[in-house]
Design a protein around this motif. Structure first.
Motif, PDB file in Angstrom:
ATOM      1  N   GLY A  39       0.799  -1.095   0.006  1.00 30.93           N
ATOM      2  CA  GLY A  39       0.030  -0.011   0.009  1.00 30.93           C
ATOM      3  C   GLY A  39       0.793   1.263   0.015  1.00 30.93           C
ATOM      4  O   GLY A  39       0.177   2.322   0.114  1.00 30.93           O
ATOM      5  N   LYS A  42       3.712   1.964  -4.764  1.00 28.88           N
ATOM      6  CA  LYS A  42       4.490   1.360  -5.861  1.00 28.88           C
ATOM      7  C   LYS A  42       3.799   0.975  -7.433  1.00 28.88           C
ATOM      8  O   LYS A  42       4.422   1.451  -8.222  1.00 28.88           O
ATOM      9  N   THR A  44       0.944   2.286  -8.104  1.00 28.27           N
ATOM     10  CA  THR A  44       0.296   3.458  -8.622  1.00 28.27           C
ATOM     11  C   THR A  44       1.569   4.132  -9.372  1.00 28.27           C
ATOM     12  O   THR A  44       1.054   4.567 -10.504  1.00 28.27           O
TER      13      THR A  44
HETATM   14  N1  ATP Z   1      -8.531   3.068  -7.492  1.00 26.26           N
HETATM   15  C1  ATP Z   1      -8.193   3.187  -6.049  1.00 26.26           C
HETATM   16  N2  ATP Z   1      -9.312   3.619  -5.280  1.00 26.26           N
HETATM   17  C2  ATP Z   1      -8.657   3.825  -3.759  1.00 26.26           C
HETATM   18  N3  ATP Z   1      -7.646   3.571  -3.677  1.00 26.26           N
HETATM   19  C3  ATP Z   1      -6.617   3.265  -4.260  1.00 26.26           C
HETATM   20  C4  ATP Z   1      -6.833   2.886  -5.572  1.00 26.26           C
HETATM   21  N4  ATP Z   1      -5.892   2.572  -6.154  1.00 26.26           N
HETATM   22  C5  ATP Z   1      -4.983   2.558  -5.330  1.00 26.26           C
HETATM   23  N5  ATP Z   1      -5.301   2.836  -4.008  1.00 26.26           N
HETATM   24  C6  ATP Z   1      -4.841   3.207  -2.800  1.00 26.26           C
HETATM   25  O1  ATP Z   1      -3.521   3.536  -2.817  1.00 26.26           O
HETATM   26  C7  ATP Z   1      -2.465   2.771  -1.816  1.00 26.26           C
HETATM   27  C8  ATP Z   1      -1.329   2.402  -2.892  1.00 26.26           C
HETATM   28  O2  ATP Z   1      -1.701   1.153  -3.665  1.00 26.26           O
HETATM   29  P1  ATP Z   1      -0.704   0.739  -4.520  1.00 26.26           P
HETATM   30  O3  ATP Z   1      -1.354  -0.387  -5.276  1.00 26.26           O
HETATM   31  O4  ATP Z   1       0.036   1.747  -5.215  1.00 26.26           O
HETATM   32  O5  ATP Z   1       0.298   0.071  -3.284  1.00 26.26           O
HETATM   33  P2  ATP Z   1       1.490  -1.041  -3.352  1.00 26.26           P
HETATM   34  O6  ATP Z   1       2.837  -0.481  -2.798  1.00 26.26           O
HETATM   35  O7  ATP Z   1       1.799  -1.401  -4.850  1.00 26.26           O
HETATM   36  O8  ATP Z   1       1.391  -2.138  -2.674  1.00 26.26           O
HETATM   37  P3  ATP Z   1       1.595  -3.947  -2.688  1.00 26.26           P
HETATM   38  O9  ATP Z   1       3.022  -3.990  -2.255  1.00 26.26           O
HETATM   39  O10 ATP Z   1       0.524  -4.460  -1.768  1.00 26.26           O
HETATM   40  O11 ATP Z   1       1.634  -4.119  -4.042  1.00 26.26           O
HETATM   41  C9  ATP Z   1      -3.300   1.984  -1.479  1.00 26.26           C
HETATM   42  O12 ATP Z   1      -3.428   2.323  -0.005  1.00 26.26           O
HETATM   43  C10 ATP Z   1      -4.646   1.625  -2.062  1.00 26.26           C
HETATM   44  O13 ATP Z   1      -5.556   1.033  -1.494  1.00 26.26           O
END
Ligand code: ATP
Ligand code: MG
Length: 243
Positions: A39, A42, A44
């Motif tokens: 979360g 990354k 994103t």
């Molecule tokens: N479409 C969306 N609506 C609401 N929140 C979102 C959306 N997309 C991402 N988020 C939020 O943004 C934050 C970052 O998400 P992201 O998928 O980029 O994390 P990550 O670092 O890739 O995590 P992981 O290691 O679990 O893959 C999270 O809290 C997620 O819930």
């Protein structure tokens, strides 16, 4: 000159700020790894670099080879040589893997060989990844196992041959042999003219890929950057202890 320059990036989704003031410069020949808790933003960042319209860039720039691509569609970015291997590859019902690859190649390159020639290339690219030939005729990712989907992402990388690849958690779900095969394919594709941004939770794949830079991302920011020893430190001590 930098290949990719992300400068002061802020990203929102549904009014929620997910990435804050993030800057990252990647030069040709470099392999950057991003690690960070679940979360932390990354994927994103990966999606925003590839041009997913579901995220709003509210501030900052993304330069590719010195030119802003922030307003470009995913297809325009792909044509420039930007590629994303998805953390969660999507199924495309009704489209075979081979026709998907040929269409993607046609959209990103000026010319494509005959169907037979292209199929021959697909078959030889599949072989080292341990993807059976029958997968060519199967619909993209439909019914693929977790590991098979990840291998298909790397097959795409090999066939499309971009300049810059963002590779999001390719190692999750791969068995040990598949992990080695995938890392070897990435290494074989890589050259001094190309660059990689790899997102991972584990140092395992980085032992094969040898990143030039490692970044720790937390709460939408890069909190720390270093060399490959930073990944070893995270593996040994976790994120709380890493800074
Ligand atoms: N479409 C969306 N609506 C609401 N929140 C979102 C959306 N997309 C991402 N988020 C939020 O943004 C934050 C970052 O998400 P992201 O998928 O980029 O994390 P990550 O670092 O890739 O995590 P992981 O290691 O679990 O893959 C999270 O809290 C997620 O819930
Ligand atoms: Mg993710």
């Amino acid at each position: 000159m930098s290949m990719v320059f992300v400068r002061g990036l802020d990203v929102c989704v549904e009014q929620k700020v997910i990435i804050h003031n993030l800057s990252l410069e990647i030069r040709a020949g470099e392999i950057h790894a991003i690690m960070g808790p679940n979360g932390s933003g990354k994927s994103t960042l990966a999606q925003v670099i590839a041009g997913n319209p579901g995220f709003e860039v509210t501030h900052g720039e993304i330069l590719f080879e010195g030119k802003s691509i922030v307003t470009f569609s995913p297809e325009e970015r792909a044509r420039k040589g930007v590629f994303l291997a998805f953390q969660y590859p999507v199924e495309i019902p009704g489209v075979s893997l081979s026709s998907f690859l040929r269409t993607a190649y046609q959209r990103t390159h000026a010319e494509v060989g005959s169907v037979a020639e292209f199929q021959k290339e697909i078959t030889s690219a599949m072989q080292p990844l341990g993807i059976a030939e029958e997968f060519s005729d199967r619909n993209v990712n439909e019914g693929f196992s977790g590991g098979e989907k990840k291998k298909a992402e790397i097959l795409q990388l090999k066939m499309l041959d971009p300049k810059f690849a963002v590779i999001d958690e390719i190692d999750s779900g791969l068995d040990i042999d598949a992990l080695q095969a995938v890392a070897q394919s990435i290494n074989e594709w890589m050259s001094p003219e190309k660059s990689v941004l790899i997102i991972t939770h584990y140092n395992r794949i980085l032992k094969y890929l040898t990143p030039t830079h490692v970044h720790i991302m937390k709460q939408g920011r890069i909190m720390e950057s270093g060399g490959k020893e930073l990944a070893e430190q995270v593996e040994a001590m976790g994120y709380r202890e890493s800074q």
